[in-house]
Design an enzyme around this catalytic site. Sequence first.
Site, PDB file in Angstrom:
ATOM      1  N   ASP A  84       0.892  -1.158   0.000  1.00 36.20           N
ATOM      2  CA  ASP A  84       0.000   0.000   0.000  1.00 36.20           C
ATOM      3  C   ASP A  84       0.932   1.210   0.000  1.00 36.20           C
ATOM      4  O   ASP A  84       1.502   1.557   1.033  1.00 36.20           O
ATOM      5  CB  ASP A  84      -0.904   0.012   1.223  1.00 36.20           C
ATOM      6  CG  ASP A  84      -1.922   1.158   1.193  1.00 36.20           C
ATOM      7  OD1 ASP A  84      -1.658   2.146   0.473  1.00 36.20           O
ATOM      8  OD2 ASP A  84      -2.938   1.078   1.881  1.00 36.20           O
ATOM      9  N   HIS A  85       1.102   1.831  -1.159  1.00 40.97           N
ATOM     10  CA  HIS A  85       2.160   2.838  -1.293  1.00 40.97           C
ATOM     11  C   HIS A  85       1.964   4.018  -0.346  1.00 40.97           C
ATOM     12  O   HIS A  85       2.923   4.719  -0.027  1.00 40.97           O
ATOM     13  CB  HIS A  85       2.281   3.322  -2.741  1.00 40.97           C
ATOM     14  CG  HIS A  85       1.127   4.134  -3.216  1.00 40.97           C
ATOM     15  ND1 HIS A  85      -0.002   3.579  -3.772  1.00 40.97           N
ATOM     16  CD2 HIS A  85       0.908   5.475  -3.214  1.00 40.97           C
ATOM     17  CE1 HIS A  85      -0.851   4.532  -4.099  1.00 40.97           C
ATOM     18  NE2 HIS A  85      -0.326   5.696  -3.784  1.00 40.97           N
ATOM     19  N   HIS A 131      -6.202   2.802   1.592  1.00 43.36           N
ATOM     20  CA  HIS A 131      -5.488   4.002   2.034  1.00 43.36           C
ATOM     21  C   HIS A 131      -6.137   4.659   3.255  1.00 43.36           C
ATOM     22  O   HIS A 131      -5.487   4.891   4.277  1.00 43.36           O
ATOM     23  CB  HIS A 131      -5.420   5.039   0.917  1.00 43.36           C
ATOM     24  CG  HIS A 131      -4.735   4.568  -0.320  1.00 43.36           C
ATOM     25  ND1 HIS A 131      -3.721   3.645  -0.305  1.00 43.36           N
ATOM     26  CD2 HIS A 131      -4.893   4.918  -1.622  1.00 43.36           C
ATOM     27  CE1 HIS A 131      -3.306   3.439  -1.547  1.00 43.36           C
ATOM     28  NE2 HIS A 131      -3.999   4.197  -2.356  1.00 43.36           N
TER      29      HIS A 131
END
Length: 513
Positions: free
Chosen positions: A204-205, A267
Amino acid sequence: MSPVELSASSNPLRSRGDRRLSRIAGPAALVIFGVTGDLARKKLLPAIYDLANRGLLSPSFSLVGFARRDWDDEAFRSFVLEHVRAHARTEFSESVWRELAKGMRFVRGEFDDDEAFDTLRETLHRLDGERGTRGNHGFYLSIPPRSFPAVTAQLRRAQLADQRNGSWRRVIIEKPFGENLKTARELNGIVESVFPGDSIFRIDHYLGKETVQNILALRFANHMFEPLWNANHVDHVQITMAEDIGVSGRAGYYDGVGAARDVIQNHLLQLLALTVMEEPLSFGAADLRAEKEKALAAVRLPSDLSIGTARGQYGSGWQGGEYVRGFLEEDGMSPGSTTETYAALRLEVDARRWMGVPFYVRTGKRLGRRVTEIAITFKDAPSYLFSPSQRAALGSNALVIRVQPDEGVTIRFGAKVPGPGLDVRDVTMDFGYGHAFTESSPEAYERLILDVLLGEPPLFPRHEEVELSWQILDPVEEYWAEAGRPETYKPGSWGPDSAMALLARDGRSWRRP
């Protein structure tokens, strides 16, 4: 100082402690499936180069691309060079590039092609001997989740997932982690049947962004904030990820996914978990995950989803002096699509610390500006010393953590206006990363790829977190599936009227970032 000469003290990805513990990856080969896709071209390949340029990769590091293109190794190197020059964040160094390019190989094939995966096995074996990668192999699945079963089955068949003689094998998978709880569990089962849990890195960047990690430092390294971080002092919390662009070019992916699955499930719920979690015993992976899982398990949806959620689709109109198409007019979009481009939820957390505090999360496309932030709004002081007119000039105290694009923290409070009277006005204190630190902030994928190579998992969610997030979102998606069309909103606005009503019912309003 040239990029290749970066010192440990100026390098944002190296340890600030004992220099013997600098975060430099050991020998390894990284295989990227889907290496010709947007993510690889714009993020992964530039990040690998930047890591090499910062001196954080082993001299033996090797990169293998796997795709259908009819290329040889040299053609693959030219492809990588093109996108490194276009998207790398560090200055280009010919000497760094030459050393990195020596370890690049290309394997042509389809995901169901046994011969191609046998060639991949032979390529990696040769790199172990020629480059000294020591059997340490990472497999980055930069591909749609529907292709995971075929690729993981091939990795098992070719014995590429087997860890031998002290070497490691790791798999990196990108979101979305399924489409709902059922498919997430199926996907986890497929991957975990081939790789052990501690060898699976779910990217999950957002968790690689410096500001997101700074939430932990802000809360637990500063005594001034944590005593106020509870229902006694906090009125409500807003978590926003807004984009000012549409879905042009991504219609095929986006239709049927939508804003909630694309952003909230991963996110924003991760940001919420970091905001509400209790202090972990350590920053180790197990301790961090334990607290995040407890936080997500405590999240509750409103009983009435008709007034506790909002969704919309952007229409056509003027935005920033340009006439833009509506969502249903985008190329490749079904004119009858009910996929939302805006989603907002009202959530609560069943924990003593947060009892009665609402959390509002929202995300959308074609909104007023691009911004991601966490805004903690505090309760109003019992200001009996000030008249109603004086109090009316004040907003609520707030602490705002800006994740992008201008990373930093802002505090809003009341201060006296200069002059003979006792007028009070809102002012802000602002901290920006770009002004406070001389070190450059690493790009999220640099940090995450380095952590994979080092085998450091704290920033990567385990399947428990993924499944807890789907348990929160699934009832909303099921309700929306029966609720008809999303509401249309104007491009450049801050969403549909139903989103404004979501807070207005509580006597509150959305922040204007």
